[in-house]
Design a protein around this motif. Structure first.
Motif, PDB file in Angstrom:
ATOM      1  N   ASN A 165      82.202  20.597   7.801  1.00 11.01           N
ATOM      2  CA  ASN A 165      81.618  19.693   6.820  1.00 11.01           C
ATOM      3  C   ASN A 165      82.718  18.832   6.201  1.00 11.01           C
ATOM      4  O   ASN A 165      83.743  19.351   5.775  1.00 11.01           O
ATOM      5  CB  ASN A 165      80.911  20.527   5.753  1.00 11.01           C
ATOM      6  CG  ASN A 165      79.985  19.716   4.899  1.00 11.01           C
ATOM      7  OD1 ASN A 165      79.744  18.543   5.163  1.00 11.01           O
ATOM      8  ND2 ASN A 165      79.459  20.334   3.876  1.00 11.01           N
TER       9      ASN A 165
ATOM     10  N   LYS B  60      82.858  15.718   3.336  1.00 10.44           N
ATOM     11  CA  LYS B  60      82.107  14.873   2.401  1.00 10.44           C
ATOM     12  C   LYS B  60      83.050  14.238   1.396  1.00 10.44           C
ATOM     13  O   LYS B  60      84.021  14.843   0.964  1.00 10.44           O
ATOM     14  CB  LYS B  60      81.062  15.694   1.656  1.00 10.44           C
ATOM     15  CG  LYS B  60      79.927  16.164   2.524  1.00 10.44           C
ATOM     16  CD  LYS B  60      78.856  16.814   1.696  1.00 10.44           C
ATOM     17  CE  LYS B  60      77.704  17.213   2.594  1.00 10.44           C
ATOM     18  NZ  LYS B  60      76.566  17.712   1.846  1.00 10.44           N
TER      19      LYS B  60
ATOM     20  N   THR C 188      78.064   8.522   2.355  1.00 11.89           N
ATOM     21  CA  THR C 188      77.428   9.236   3.455  1.00 11.89           C
ATOM     22  C   THR C 188      78.375   9.133   4.638  1.00 11.89           C
ATOM     23  O   THR C 188      78.925   8.059   4.902  1.00 11.89           O
ATOM     24  CB  THR C 188      76.064   8.602   3.796  1.00 11.89           C
ATOM     25  OG1 THR C 188      75.253   8.608   2.620  1.00 11.89           O
ATOM     26  CG2 THR C 188      75.366   9.365   4.901  1.00 11.89           C
ATOM     27  N   THR C 189      78.572  10.245   5.320  1.00 11.81           N
ATOM     28  CA  THR C 189      79.512  10.290   6.439  1.00 11.81           C
ATOM     29  C   THR C 189      78.764  10.396   7.759  1.00 11.81           C
ATOM     30  O   THR C 189      77.881  11.240   7.918  1.00 11.81           O
ATOM     31  CB  THR C 189      80.449  11.514   6.310  1.00 11.81           C
ATOM     32  OG1 THR C 189      81.135  11.437   5.068  1.00 11.81           O
ATOM     33  CG2 THR C 189      81.453  11.559   7.439  1.00 11.81           C
TER      34      THR C 189
ATOM     35  N   LEU D 153      82.344   6.083   6.743  1.00 12.99           N
ATOM     36  CA  LEU D 153      81.909   6.461   5.405  1.00 12.99           C
ATOM     37  C   LEU D 153      81.254   5.228   4.803  1.00 12.99           C
ATOM     38  O   LEU D 153      81.850   4.150   4.787  1.00 12.99           O
ATOM     39  CB  LEU D 153      83.085   6.888   4.529  1.00 12.99           C
ATOM     40  CG  LEU D 153      83.970   8.019   5.036  1.00 12.99           C
ATOM     41  CD1 LEU D 153      85.094   8.288   4.040  1.00 12.99           C
ATOM     42  CD2 LEU D 153      83.177   9.266   5.273  1.00 12.99           C
TER      43      LEU D 153
ATOM     44  N   SER E  64      76.592   5.557  -0.399  1.00 13.62           N
ATOM     45  CA  SER E  64      75.229   6.069  -0.319  1.00 13.62           C
ATOM     46  C   SER E  64      74.207   5.096  -0.899  1.00 13.62           C
ATOM     47  O   SER E  64      73.040   5.119  -0.510  1.00 13.62           O
ATOM     48  CB  SER E  64      75.138   7.418  -1.038  1.00 13.62           C
ATOM     49  OG  SER E  64      76.003   8.346  -0.426  1.00 13.62           O
TER      50      SER E  64
END
Length: 106
Positions: free
Chosen positions: A49, A51, A56-57, A76, A79
């Motif tokens: 993970n 972040k 948002t990746t 990236l 968002s």
């Protein structure tokens, strides 16, 4: 960093291992406020993970040896920007991650 006609701040980041440079990346984001960051060589393993707050990746990992990640690409995107991810077909030796931005209403 590029401020295009759309008014978006776009940065390109060649990382050679984004997990070990996460603090530097966060400092860069805090200083320059990019909307989109294109990352080459994030060296992430599938299932790991990654972040960054308010982003948002999307990523495309390369895993030639499971214990030694290398290569890959990531995007990236803030968002708050309307966007969607497109599954990247196999491109042979080319690595890519694809995201489509929806233009704001006029």
């Amino acid at each position: 960093m590029n401020l295009g006609r759309s008014g978006l701040r776009i940065a390109s980041w060649n990382d050679n291992g984004v997990s070990s440079c996460k603090i530097e990346l966060q400092d860069f984001i805090n200083k320059h406020s990019p909307d989109i960051i294109l990352i080459q060589e994030p060296h992430l393993r599938p299932g790991v993970n990654f972040k960054i707050p308010n982003f948002t990746t999307f990523r495309n990992d390369r895993t030639p040896i499971p214990t030694h990640p290398s290569g890959g690409t990531a995007i990236l995107i803030k968002s708050s920007l309307k966007h969607h991810h497109i599954h990247t077909p196999s491109l042979g030796a080319v690595e890519a991650t694809v995201v489509v931005l929806s233009p704001p209403p006029r």
